[in-house]
Design a protein around this motif. Structure first.
Motif, PDB file in Angstrom:
ATOM      1  N   MET A  92       0.851  -1.185   0.000  1.00  0.00           N
ATOM      2  CA  MET A  92       0.000   0.000   0.000  1.00  0.00           C
ATOM      3  C   MET A  92       0.894   1.245   0.000  1.00  0.00           C
ATOM      4  SD  MET A  92      -3.070   0.250  -0.266  1.00  0.00           S
ATOM      5  CE  MET A  92      -4.442   1.299  -0.018  1.00  0.00           C
ATOM      6  N   GLY A  93       0.652   2.153  -0.934  1.00  0.00           N
ATOM      7  CA  GLY A  93       1.448   3.373  -1.004  1.00  0.00           C
ATOM      8  C   GLY A  93       2.819   3.185  -1.617  1.00  0.00           C
ATOM      9  N   GLU A  94       3.049   2.028  -2.244  1.00  0.00           N
ATOM     10  CA  GLU A  94       4.344   1.758  -2.878  1.00  0.00           C
ATOM     11  C   GLU A  94       4.119   1.158  -4.256  1.00  0.00           C
ATOM     12  OE1 GLU A  94       7.520  -1.566  -1.996  1.00  0.00           O
ATOM     13  OE2 GLU A  94       7.706   0.052  -0.528  1.00  0.00           O
ATOM     14  N   THR A  95       4.926   1.575  -5.216  1.00  0.00           N
ATOM     15  CA  THR A  95       4.846   1.058  -6.576  1.00  0.00           C
ATOM     16  C   THR A  95       6.254   0.767  -7.082  1.00  0.00           C
ATOM     17  OG1 THR A  95       2.806   2.255  -7.050  1.00  0.00           O
ATOM     18  CG2 THR A  95       4.129   1.636  -8.937  1.00  0.00           C
ATOM     19  N   SER A 134      13.758   5.004  -4.835  1.00  0.00           N
ATOM     20  CA  SER A 134      15.077   4.375  -4.869  1.00  0.00           C
ATOM     21  C   SER A 134      15.066   3.257  -5.905  1.00  0.00           C
ATOM     22  CB  SER A 134      15.436   3.800  -3.493  1.00  0.00           C
ATOM     23  OG  SER A 134      14.475   2.836  -3.097  1.00  0.00           O
ATOM     24  N   VAL A 135      16.256   2.818  -6.267  1.00  0.00           N
ATOM     25  CA  VAL A 135      16.388   1.686  -7.177  1.00  0.00           C
ATOM     26  C   VAL A 135      16.807   0.487  -6.345  1.00  0.00           C
ATOM     27  CG1 VAL A 135      17.615   0.753  -9.174  1.00  0.00           C
ATOM     28  CG2 VAL A 135      16.996   3.182  -9.104  1.00  0.00           C
ATOM     29  N   GLU A 136      16.014  -0.569  -6.447  1.00  0.00           N
ATOM     30  CA  GLU A 136      16.277  -1.791  -5.676  1.00  0.00           C
ATOM     31  C   GLU A 136      16.047  -3.001  -6.581  1.00  0.00           C
ATOM     32  OE1 GLU A 136      13.699  -1.720  -2.262  1.00  0.00           O
ATOM     33  OE2 GLU A 136      14.333   0.314  -1.712  1.00  0.00           O
ATOM     34  N   SER A 137      17.047  -3.826  -6.713  1.00  0.00           N
ATOM     35  CA  SER A 137      16.945  -5.066  -7.489  1.00  0.00           C
ATOM     36  C   SER A 137      16.393  -4.840  -8.888  1.00  0.00           C
ATOM     37  CB  SER A 137      16.082  -6.089  -6.750  1.00  0.00           C
ATOM     38  OG  SER A 137      16.605  -6.353  -5.476  1.00  0.00           O
ATOM     39  N   GLY A 138      16.905  -3.827  -9.574  1.00  0.00           N
ATOM     40  CA  GLY A 138      16.500  -3.568 -10.954  1.00  0.00           C
ATOM     41  C   GLY A 138      15.139  -2.922 -11.122  1.00  0.00           C
ATOM     42  N   ALA A 139      14.578  -2.411 -10.030  1.00  0.00           N
ATOM     43  CA  ALA A 139      13.275  -1.755 -10.114  1.00  0.00           C
ATOM     44  C   ALA A 139      13.347  -0.406  -9.404  1.00  0.00           C
ATOM     45  CB  ALA A 139      12.193  -2.606  -9.469  1.00  0.00           C
ATOM     46  N   LEU A 140      12.629   0.564  -9.950  1.00  0.00           N
ATOM     47  CA  LEU A 140      12.485   1.860  -9.306  1.00  0.00           C
ATOM     48  C   LEU A 140      11.326   1.738  -8.327  1.00  0.00           C
ATOM     49  CD1 LEU A 140      13.183   4.899  -9.096  1.00  0.00           C
ATOM     50  CD2 LEU A 140      11.540   5.278 -10.937  1.00  0.00           C
ATOM     51  N   VAL A 141      11.602   1.994  -7.053  1.00  0.00           N
ATOM     52  CA  VAL A 141      10.586   1.875  -6.010  1.00  0.00           C
ATOM     53  C   VAL A 141      10.136   3.284  -5.625  1.00  0.00           C
ATOM     54  CG1 VAL A 141      10.069   1.035  -3.691  1.00  0.00           C
ATOM     55  CG2 VAL A 141      11.637  -0.244  -5.162  1.00  0.00           C
TER      56      VAL A 141
END
Length: 180
Positions: free
Chosen positions: A57-60, A170-177
């Motif tokens: 929730m609140g994160e993409t 932030s970028v985490e494990s190849g994804a922009l969070v």
């Protein structure tokens, strides 16, 4: 003072668009022979990921494409805009004329009073405020943007005017969070 800030913001957006175009031009084409040996299953074509993937929730999360860029579909003022490039180097959100029209933004001809240099020459943009920008389950209101004249911008960018309204990205494990 505001005029100078807008000019700098527009220049940053244009430089970002030009840089993105150059990176796309320099990236290897899928039909070109690879320079190093790679084994890929022939039955699985690689397609760009544009959809935002809700995490919590609140994160993409937005997955990086083959070039390491993050693009996603967004909803702006209720209209779906496909393939917006997320650009931390852009100060504002920059919308192509076509995407702005889809979002219900129709600047008057006199509003295109800010000049920017693009790869295609000098272009004019107009300032706008977006009521809401939705990506996945994140919604941001009152986002500053610029709209390019017809044909001036080949795509649209999500810049810091959107990102700075989040609690973090932030970028985490190849994804922009993105976190609201």
């Amino acid at each position: 003072m505001l005029g100078k800030q807008i000019s700098f913001a527009v220049i940053a957006v244009v430089v970002s668009v030009i840089a993105a175009k150059e990176l796309m031009r320099l990236a290897p084409r899928p039909d070109a022979a690879p320079q190093t040996a790679q084994i890929r299953p022939a039955a699985q074509p690689v397609a760009p990921v544009r959809a935002a993937l809700p995490a919590r929730m609140g994160e993409t999360r937005i997955s990086a494409d083959q070039r390491g860029q993050f693009s996603t579909d967004a909803e702006i003022n209720g209209a779906r805009i496909s393939g917006m490039l997320v650009d931390t180097g852009a100060t504002l959100v920059a919308l192509s004329y076509e995407d702005a029209s889809a979002a219900g933004l129709f600047p008057a001809p006199a509003d295109y009073k800010y000049q920017v240099n693009t790869a295609n020459g000098v272009a004019h943009v107009a300032r706008a405020t977006l009521n809401d920008v939705r990506i996945g389950n994140i919604v941001v209101h009152n986002v500053e943007a610029v709209v390019g004249e017809r044909g001036a911008l080949s795509g649209s960018l999500l810049g810091m005017a959107f990102l700075s309204k989040l609690s973090r990205f932030s970028v985490e494990s190849g994804a922009l969070v993105l976190k609201q």
